[in-house]
Scaffold this active site. Structure first.
Site, PDB file in Angstrom:
ATOM      1  N   HIS A   1      33.232  44.881  44.280  1.00  8.81           N
ATOM      2  CA  HIS A   1      34.474  45.299  43.641  1.00  8.81           C
ATOM      3  C   HIS A   1      35.621  44.368  44.032  1.00  8.81           C
ATOM      4  CE1 HIS A   1      37.299  48.307  41.927  1.00  8.81           C
ATOM      5  NE2 HIS A   1      38.111  47.823  42.857  1.00  8.81           N
ATOM      6  N   GLU A   2      35.782  44.142  45.322  1.00  8.56           N
ATOM      7  CA  GLU A   2      36.887  43.295  45.783  1.00  8.56           C
ATOM      8  C   GLU A   2      36.675  41.841  45.385  1.00  8.56           C
ATOM      9  OE1 GLU A   2      39.469  44.693  46.683  1.00  8.56           O
ATOM     10  OE2 GLU A   2      38.629  46.685  47.034  1.00  8.56           O
TER      11      GLU A   2
ATOM     12  N   HIS B   1      38.190  41.171  41.931  1.00  8.44           N
ATOM     13  CA  HIS B   1      39.631  40.893  41.987  1.00  8.44           C
ATOM     14  C   HIS B   1      39.883  39.478  42.529  1.00  8.44           C
ATOM     15  CE1 HIS B   1      40.351  45.014  41.030  1.00  8.44           C
ATOM     16  NE2 HIS B   1      40.045  45.496  42.222  1.00  8.44           N
TER      17      HIS B   1
END
Length: 358
Positions: free
Chosen positions: A32-33, A36
């Protein structure tokens, strides 16, 4: 003198499922990170910190302009971008980038979670004994639903007006029923047929009545075609399960007992994985959990809730329509309130998880 007899094998057998669960949870956070982070770097946004975990730093290393860190608590992570939550004169600040780039950066984490879910579902299907379908194979002895009109060979496409994407949606939507009168839409001999008020036997669990599924589903031998198709359809079923579960929580059908945070999730993964009979089943069980949780995280993060990615996407979407941004100070206040509420909610859920754990 006292001697402590340590059976390393027994200790390891009790510990490794929890270590595996933490690693899987870390993988979900990490992907997820990374979503980004990757697109922030791609669009030349200055990234101040990339962190896995929350709380005090355990390991940290400065590489160029970015601090990379692993923190103590494996319950989250973050990518800190210049000018994300405050004004910045830096030309590479997040807030200086076009709205469409910021939209992609914010959405990328959840999108990668969803893509990871599809990939893991495909892996599970590839190594499973059979790929489930929506078609009824046969019935258990004394099946009530057969008397209600269901037939072997029926392809179930709707249950109570809810679309069924794959076999996973069948069991879930039967469990959600409250009055034991199920409406089915099936494809029989190429024709769409509606069956009203089909009944089932019920069983009691923790004071609640649940439907007992009394029919079996056709399984197909895994091949490239059905694995690809069903990895998407099963993932769609998981998304539907997340959506309907959120509706049930909001409407009060489920209470705090049925909601789990990171601690409860890790415990559930460890307990279920340890009960599998062999290493192959243990791995498939763990991967099955991974697919469901990462899709859950992806869907939840896209909800338009302040402090979540979906809340930020909502503000960027409004900016695209208005052609001018919401004042950063006002948006910051909304997200700050959202973070406080979210942290309080997570604290309550974590306390509940710890109580039920012990």
């Amino acid at each position: 003198m006292f001697f402590i007899n340590l059976d390393i094998g027994v200790i390891w057998s009790n510990v490794w499922p929890y270590l595996l669960a933490v690693l899987l949870f870390g993988a979900i956070i990490g992907i997820h990170e990374f979503g980004h982070f990757f697109f922030a770097k791609l669009f030349k946004v200055k990234v101040n910190e990339f962190s896995l975990g929350m709380g005090p730093k355990l390991i940290k290393k400065q590489i160029g302009e970015t601090l990379y860190a692993i923190r103590l608590l494996p319950i989250g992570g973050f990518v800190s971008m210049e000018g994300e939550d405050e004004e910045s004169d830096n030309e590479r600040a997040f807030g200086k980038k076009p709205a469409w780039q910021r939209f992609i950066i914010v959405a990328a984490g959840a999108i990668l979670n969803l893509l990871l879910g599809v990939l893991v579902v495909a892996i599970c299907l590839t190594f499973s004994g059979a790929v489930g379908t929506r078609t009824i194979y046969g019935f258990m002895p004394g099946a009530v639903s057969e008397a209600g009109g269901l037939r072997a060979g029926d392809e179930i496409v709707k249950i109570n007006d809810t679309r069924i994407y794959s076999y996973m949606g069948i069991s879930f939507n039967l469990v959600r029923d409250v009055d034991n009168k199920i409406d089915f839409t099936v494809i029989r001999d190429g024709e769409k047929i509606e069956l009203k008020d089909v009944e089932f036997k019920q069983f009691e669990f923790e004071g609640k009545q649940y439907i007992q599924q009394d029919f079996q589903i056709v399984g197909e031998k895994p091949n490239v075609k059905n694995v690809i198709i069903n990895s998407v359809l099963d993932s769609a079923s998981i998304v539907q399960m997340v959506r309907l579960s959120l509706v049930d929580i909001v409407t009060g059908k489920y209470g705090m007992r049925e909601i789990s945070g990171p601690i409860g999730t890790i415990s559930a993964i460890a307990e279920t994985t340890s009960q599998a009979e062999n290493i192959g089943d243990k791995i498939l069980t763990a991967l099955s959990f991974l697919s469901m949780i990462t899709i859950n995280v992806g869907v939840f993060n896209l909800l338009p809730i302040p402090a979540l990615d979906g809340g930020r996407l909502f503000f960027i979407f409004i900016e695209m329509i208005r052609r001018k941004p919401i004042p950063p100070k006002r948006e910051g206040i909304v997200h700050t309130v959202g973070i406080v509420i979210l942290l309080l909610f997570m604290a309550v859920i974590s306390i509940k998880d710890v109580i039920f754990l012990f």
